[in-house]
Write a protein that holds these residues in place. Structure first.
Motif, short mmCIF file in Angstrom:
data_model
loop_
_atom_site.label_atom_id
_atom_site.label_comp_id
_atom_site.label_asym_id
_atom_site.label_seq_id
_atom_site.Cartn_x
_atom_site.Cartn_y
_atom_site.Cartn_z
N UNK A 1 32.65 49.36 47.06
CA UNK A 1 31.54 50.48 46.36
C UNK A 1 32.28 51.23 45.21
N UNK A 2 31.86 51.31 44.11
CA UNK A 2 32.16 51.82 42.82
C UNK A 2 31.74 53.15 42.63
N UNK B 1 34.65 47.11 36.10
CA UNK B 1 34.99 47.79 37.38
C UNK B 1 36.24 47.34 37.94
N UNK B 2 37.20 48.33 38.10
CA UNK B 2 38.44 48.13 38.86
C UNK B 2 38.28 47.75 40.25
N UNK B 3 37.92 46.68 40.50
CA UNK B 3 37.49 46.36 41.97
C UNK B 3 38.54 46.65 43.19
N UNK B 4 39.76 46.39 42.58
CA UNK B 4 40.99 46.53 43.73
C UNK B 4 40.95 47.99 43.79
N UNK B 5 40.48 49.19 42.91
CA UNK B 5 40.57 50.45 43.35
C UNK B 5 39.61 50.95 44.11
N UNK C 1 41.94 37.43 33.07
CA UNK C 1 43.28 36.85 33.11
C UNK C 1 44.20 37.95 33.40
N UNK C 2 44.09 39.39 33.02
CA UNK C 2 44.87 40.39 33.32
C UNK C 2 44.92 40.63 34.86
N UNK C 3 43.51 40.47 35.50
CA UNK C 3 43.37 40.83 36.98
C UNK C 3 44.22 39.79 37.71
N UNK C 4 44.11 38.43 37.40
CA UNK C 4 44.95 37.52 37.73
C UNK C 4 46.25 37.83 37.72
N UNK C 5 46.76 37.90 36.76
CA UNK C 5 47.98 38.29 36.49
C UNK C 5 48.47 39.31 37.24
#
Length: 397
Positions: free
Chosen positions: A230-231, A241-245, A373-377
């Protein structure tokens, strides 16, 4: 690999940053670093070298661990950890504390999250020898360099797209604009409520360009450990969206919000509505299993406008300046939706919008790809770190 346990006070001196008076801010100079970001510049600095900092309080970032810029003024939102460099590599220590998720362990705030020096000083960590720390640092820096390179490419593409919007739709030097010049070689402009615009352009209200203008849920379901993101506005960046946060809500609550249509579809435009309004405005790449809070507005464009064109229009400085008259709230300014729907924009002829969109859409897709790509890295890097620290993965000389 041998690990030795230390209280943080055994390997670092801790000190709050210092508030900088408003009169001390300058247009350029040394960065003023809050822990969240660089908030301005000043002629002085408190710390010559980069330092490990822990965000001590605030909204959304308490417990974040970062490295400050060199020759910076660090504000009192952060705790500065000046480490003993004979025992500790700063970069490794920053990554170690980040993996510790300090907020969940040390947050002592009631209404506002906070971490104190007292709680941090007694917190215990296990460290390998310095040479191993430096070896881990070198591995992780390779990931960071790849991420930073992608960020530079994103910035270049974004600057190109913004420049093209400005050239075509602010300066009116669009493709074949020479066909619309007067005898003196100036664009043929007519008066409008928004100032002079080229002949054949129109002034329309935002609601005329959209099938839907709403915001996220005004209900805030309780958080769970595993569920659906939930963002809120603090989780937004320029392309998504920064899903991890994001915090997680239950699947049952998510299904309830779906029935209320508080979910996001591909080609919707998400707008930062509360706080730093219009700070982030972007087109959604694909439908997401995600809920939104009311600090984010959802715009669903109709066939009269291209989503990317409308997003860049709303991001333009001229629109942001006019939007000041459409917000309310002193402490937390927010866009009022009923006024936002009536907000006037000028739009070019359809063929001109289509031509601009055909150029910029490819740039945005490249940015989406680089963000992915950055999210995967970052995921690979975060998975690698505990394995390196624990010795599950051996480092070769």
């Amino acid at each position: 690999m041998e690990l030795k346990e230390y209280a943080i006070s055994d390997i670092a001196s801790l000190k709050y940053g210092k508030m900088l008076a408003k009169t001390k801010f300058t247009d350029k100079g040394h960065p003023v670093f809050s822990g969240y970001r660089v908030t301005g510049y000043t002629s002085e600095y408190l710390y010559e070298n980069p330092e490990v900092i822990v965000v001590a309080r605030g909204v959304g970032g308490t417990g974040d661990v970062k490295i400050s810029p060199p020759k910076s003024w660090i504000t009192n939102l952060s705790i500065v950890l000046s480490v003993d460099t004979k025992l500790v590599d700063k970069f490794y220590f920053k990554e170690l504390l980040h993996a510790e998720k300090l907020k969940s362990k040390l947050d002592s705030g009631a209404s506002i999250s906070q971490i104190t020096i007292n709680s941090l000083e007694s917190y215990k960590v296990k460290l390998p020898d310095l040479s191993f720390q430096k070896s881990v640092r070198e591995v992780l820096i390779k990931y960071d360099n790849l991420i930073e390179n992608n960020n530079r490419r994103i910035a270049i593409l974004e600057n190109m797209a913004q420049s093209l919007y400005r050239e075509w739709f602010v300066n009116f030097r669009y493709a074949n604009h020479q066909d619309n010049l007067d005898a003196d070689g100036n664009p043929k402009l007519i008066d409008s409520p928004l100032g002079q615009i080229p002949e054949g352009w129109q002034i329309v209200a935002l609601e005329e360009l959209c099938n839907k203008i709403t915001d996220g849920s005004h209900k805030s379901p309780k958080s769970v450990d595993v569920g659906v993101p939930m963002a809120s506005v603090k989780d937004m960046h320029d392309f998504g969206i920064n899903v991890s946060k994001c915090r997680q809500i239950s699947y049952e609550d998510y299904e309830d919000l779906k029935r209320q249509d508080s979910v996001v579809k591909a080609n919707d435009i998400l707008v930062a509505k509360d706080g730093s309004y219009l700070k982030h405005t972007f087109v959604v790449e694909k439908e997401l299993e995600m809920a939104l809070l009311s600090s984010i507005a959802i715009i669903r464009p109709n066939e009269k406008v291209k989503p990317h064109w409308l997003a860049y229009c709303l991001r333009s400085p001229l629109v942001k300046e006019r939007m000041k008259n459409y917000v309310s709230g002193a402490a937390i300014p927010r866009i009022i939706l009923k006024d936002f729907r009536k907000f006037n924009l000028f739009i070019p002829p359809q063929e001109l919008m289509d031509e601009w969109n055909s150029i910029v859409e490819g740039m945005v897709k490249q940015c989406w790809n680089l963000v992915s790509r950055n999210e995967n890295l970052k995921q690979q890097r975060d998975m690698l770190l505990p394995k390196l620290i624990s010795g599950q993965i051996e480092l070769k000389d």
